[in-house]
Scaffold this motif. Sequence first.
Motif, short mmCIF file in Angstrom:
data_model
loop_
_atom_site.label_atom_id
_atom_site.label_comp_id
_atom_site.label_asym_id
_atom_site.label_seq_id
_atom_site.Cartn_x
_atom_site.Cartn_y
_atom_site.Cartn_z
N ALA A 1 -34.29 -21.51 -8.37
CA ALA A 1 -35.23 -20.58 -8.15
C ALA A 1 -35.19 -19.66 -7.09
CB ALA A 1 -36.57 -21.76 -8.18
N ARG B 1 -32.68 -11.43 -19.98
CA ARG B 1 -32.75 -10.45 -18.93
C ARG B 1 -32.00 -9.33 -19.45
NH1 ARG B 1 -31.63 -12.29 -12.97
NH2 ARG B 1 -32.15 -10.12 -12.65
N LEU C 1 -38.46 -27.82 -12.75
CA LEU C 1 -39.39 -27.48 -11.92
C LEU C 1 -39.57 -25.88 -11.73
CD1 LEU C 1 -41.94 -27.89 -9.94
CD2 LEU C 1 -40.40 -27.94 -8.08
N ASP C 2 -40.92 -25.32 -12.41
CA ASP C 2 -40.78 -23.81 -12.33
C ASP C 2 -42.13 -23.31 -12.37
OD1 ASP C 2 -38.36 -21.60 -13.52
OD2 ASP C 2 -40.42 -20.84 -13.52
N ASN C 3 -42.45 -22.19 -11.60
CA ASN C 3 -43.76 -21.56 -11.55
C ASN C 3 -44.15 -20.44 -12.64
OD1 ASN C 3 -42.43 -19.91 -10.14
ND2 ASN C 3 -43.91 -19.78 -8.40
N PHE C 4 -43.28 -20.18 -13.51
CA PHE C 4 -43.42 -19.14 -14.40
C PHE C 4 -43.53 -17.73 -13.82
CE2 PHE C 4 -44.52 -22.74 -17.55
CZ PHE C 4 -43.50 -22.94 -18.03
N LEU D 1 -29.57 -6.75 -16.05
CA LEU D 1 -28.30 -7.03 -15.56
C LEU D 1 -27.22 -6.02 -16.12
CD1 LEU D 1 -28.82 -10.79 -15.72
CD2 LEU D 1 -28.81 -9.43 -13.83
N THR E 1 -22.05 -11.65 -11.58
CA THR E 1 -23.35 -11.22 -12.29
C THR E 1 -23.31 -11.64 -13.78
OG1 THR E 1 -23.40 -9.12 -10.99
CG2 THR E 1 -24.56 -9.08 -13.10
N ASN F 1 -42.91 -16.59 -17.76
CA ASN F 1 -41.74 -16.76 -18.89
C ASN F 1 -41.95 -18.22 -19.38
OD1 ASN F 1 -41.30 -17.28 -16.09
ND2 ASN F 1 -39.43 -17.71 -16.18
N ALA G 1 -36.73 -22.62 -15.84
CA ALA G 1 -37.33 -21.56 -16.89
C ALA G 1 -36.57 -20.30 -17.08
CB ALA G 1 -38.70 -21.65 -16.92
N VAL H 1 -27.39 -22.21 -5.70
CA VAL H 1 -26.84 -21.15 -6.41
C VAL H 1 -27.10 -19.87 -5.73
CG1 VAL H 1 -26.49 -19.76 -8.76
CG2 VAL H 1 -26.60 -22.21 -8.70
N ASP I 1 -44.25 -25.17 -7.87
CA ASP I 1 -43.72 -24.38 -6.97
C ASP I 1 -42.81 -25.01 -6.10
OD1 ASP I 1 -43.35 -22.32 -4.64
OD2 ASP I 1 -45.14 -21.15 -5.68
N ASN J 1 -36.66 -8.99 -14.38
CA ASN J 1 -37.69 -9.42 -13.15
C ASN J 1 -37.98 -7.91 -12.67
OD1 ASN J 1 -36.43 -11.66 -13.85
ND2 ASN J 1 -34.81 -11.93 -12.12
N1 LIG Z 1 -28.32 -13.55 -13.27
C1 LIG Z 1 -27.52 -13.14 -12.46
O1 LIG Z 1 -26.71 -12.22 -12.74
C2 LIG Z 1 -27.08 -13.97 -11.15
C3 LIG Z 1 -26.16 -13.47 -10.62
C4 LIG Z 1 -25.73 -14.28 -9.24
C5 LIG Z 1 -26.40 -15.30 -8.65
N2 LIG Z 1 -27.54 -15.79 -9.75
C6 LIG Z 1 -28.41 -16.79 -9.31
O2 LIG Z 1 -28.75 -17.79 -10.31
C7 LIG Z 1 -29.98 -18.15 -10.11
C8 LIG Z 1 -30.84 -18.03 -11.40
O3 LIG Z 1 -30.93 -16.65 -11.74
P1 LIG Z 1 -31.59 -16.07 -12.92
O4 LIG Z 1 -30.92 -14.79 -13.47
O5 LIG Z 1 -31.64 -17.43 -14.11
O6 LIG Z 1 -32.98 -15.69 -12.24
P2 LIG Z 1 -34.48 -15.59 -13.27
O7 LIG Z 1 -35.22 -14.64 -12.33
O8 LIG Z 1 -34.24 -15.58 -14.68
O9 LIG Z 1 -34.97 -17.25 -12.85
C9 LIG Z 1 -35.55 -17.73 -11.80
C10 LIG Z 1 -36.63 -18.56 -12.04
O10 LIG Z 1 -36.83 -19.15 -10.77
C11 LIG Z 1 -38.39 -19.25 -11.10
N3 LIG Z 1 -39.17 -19.28 -9.81
C12 LIG Z 1 -39.43 -18.31 -8.82
N4 LIG Z 1 -39.87 -18.55 -7.76
C13 LIG Z 1 -40.32 -19.90 -8.13
C14 LIG Z 1 -40.82 -20.83 -6.95
N5 LIG Z 1 -41.38 -20.48 -5.84
N6 LIG Z 1 -41.10 -21.93 -7.47
C15 LIG Z 1 -40.45 -22.56 -8.61
N7 LIG Z 1 -40.03 -21.61 -9.40
C16 LIG Z 1 -39.79 -20.26 -9.40
C17 LIG Z 1 -38.82 -18.24 -11.93
O11 LIG Z 1 -40.20 -18.40 -12.69
C18 LIG Z 1 -37.77 -18.22 -12.81
O12 LIG Z 1 -37.89 -19.01 -14.12
C19 LIG Z 1 -30.81 -17.67 -8.89
O13 LIG Z 1 -30.59 -18.22 -7.77
C20 LIG Z 1 -29.82 -16.46 -8.82
O14 LIG Z 1 -29.96 -15.82 -7.51
C21 LIG Z 1 -28.06 -15.12 -10.91
#
Ligand SMILES: NC(=O)c1ccc[n+]([C@@H]2O[C@H](COP(=O)([O-])OP(=O)(O)OC[C@H]3O[C@@H](n4cnc5c(N)ncnc54)[C@H](O)[C@@H]3O)[C@@H](O)[C@H]2O)c1
Length: 337
Positions: free
Chosen positions: A78, A184, A31-34, A187, A175, A38, A10, A119, A57, A325
Motif C-alpha cells: 500500500a 493502470r 487490507l485496503d482503503n480504496f 505505467l 516497472t 477501486n 486492492a 515492496v 487504513d 493513480n
Molecule cells: N506498479 C508498478 O509499476 C510498481 C513499480 C515498482 C514498485 N511498485 C510498488 O508495488 C506496490 C503496489 O503498486 P501498485 O501498482 O499495485 O499500486 P496501486 O496504486 O494500484 O495500489 C496501491 C493500493 O494501496 C491502497 N492504499 C493506499 N493508501 C492506503 C492506506 N493508507 N491504507 C490502506 N491501503 C492503502 C490503494 O487503495 C491501492 O489499492 C507499491 O508499493 C509500489 O510502490 C509498483
Amino acid sequence: MKSILIVGGAGYVGTVLTSHLLKQGYSVKVLDNFIYENQFAVQPYIGDPNFTFFYGDLRNQKDLEEASKGVTDVVLLAGLVGDPITKKYPQASEEINDEGITDCIHYFNGKGLDKLIFVSTCSNYGLIKDNELADENFELNPLSLYAKAKVGAEQTLLSLKGESDFTGVVLRFATAFGVSPRMRFDLSVSEFTKDIFQGEELLVYDEHTWRPYCHVRDFARLIELVLEADKDKVNFEVFNAGGDVNNFTKKMIVDEILKFVPDGKVKYGQNGSDPRNYKVSFNKVKERLGFEPSFTVSDGIKELVDALKAGFYSDAKSEKEKYGNYKLALAEGKDDK
Ligand SMILES: NC(=O)c1ccc[n+]([C@@H]2O[C@H](COP(=O)([O-])OP(=O)(O)OC[C@H]3O[C@@H](n4cnc5c(N)ncnc54)[C@H](O)[C@@H]3O)[C@@H](O)[C@H]2O)c1
C-alpha cells in the motif's frame, strides 16, 4: 497453509497477487482503503472461502490489528504509488508513504510473523550512467518524493535486522506491465500500448532512457517464492525484482508495440519532465531464488493488444481516473488543489 495479509491488496499488483495466492491454496486477507475508489477490483474474490477483505487504513493500528489476526506473513504494497501522485498530494504522501509505512513496519514487530515483505522500487536508483548496471549495492539516488519515501522505508525495515521476530525482505520492483483487475494506464508499457492502439499520436520523451520492466504475474510468482524461501536465503536481504531480458529503452518498447500496431503514430521529444534512467542487474534474484520472468515486454504488449481488440477498456478515455493513480478519493484529498 500460510495465511497472508496483503496491505494494499486492492491495487494493480495486489489483485493479481491475491488471485495467484488463492489459486495456490493460501488463505488471503486484504487490507485496503480504496484510495482511488477501486472497490471494483476486489469483487472477483468476494465469496471465496479463503479470502477476507478488511476496509481500513494502514495508518490506523486498530485496522492493522483486526486485519492481521491469525496471519503468518505480511506483504506491504500500500501507498501512494508513482511520482505524479506523490507530487500532487505531498501531505497525504508523507502521512502514508513515510510516517504510515514506518509505523506499520514497527507495528508488526513482535507479532510473531514469519516474513514481512516490503515492496520497494528500482526508481530508487534514479539516474545512472548508460554503461552502468545497478545491482542491490549500487548507490541510491531517489529523485522524487515517491522514491525518497521508499528509500526511507527500506532503511526502517533493514534497521530491524537482529531486532525483530520476523524475517524482513525488500523487493525493489521494476516497472510493472500486464493486465490486472485494477488496470493502470499510467505505467509506460501499458500507456504506450493503449494510446498507440487507440490511434492517438503518442509523444515519447527521451526515448533512449533505460528502465527495467516486469509482468505483474511474475511479481506474484516472485512473492510466493519469497514467502516459501528458507529464511537464510532472504533474511533482511534486498532483491531487485525483474529480469535482465526486460531492461528496455522507451524506443525499444515503442518498436515492439509497432510490430502489433504497424500503423501507429509516434513522435519523439527531448528533455521531458522525468529524467529517470537506470539499467538494473537481476542477477541476485536469479542466483539466490531461481527467479526469472516468464513474460517479456513483448508478451505483455500482445496480451494488452488482444484485450483492447476484444473491447476491454473501451471506457479508458471517458473514465480515465479509474485506470491509474490520478486522483485520491474525496476523504483523502484534503490537499487536492
Ligand atoms: N506498479 C508498478 O509499476 C510498481 C513499480 C515498482 C514498485 N511498485 C510498488 O508495488 C506496490 C503496489 O503498486 P501498485 O501498482 O499495485 O499500486 P496501486 O496504486 O494500484 O495500489 C496501491 C493500493 O494501496 C491502497 N492504499 C493506499 N493508501 C492506503 C492506506 N493508507 N491504507 C490502506 N491501503 C492503502 C490503494 O487503495 C491501492 O489499492 C507499491 O508499493 C509500489 O510502490 C509498483
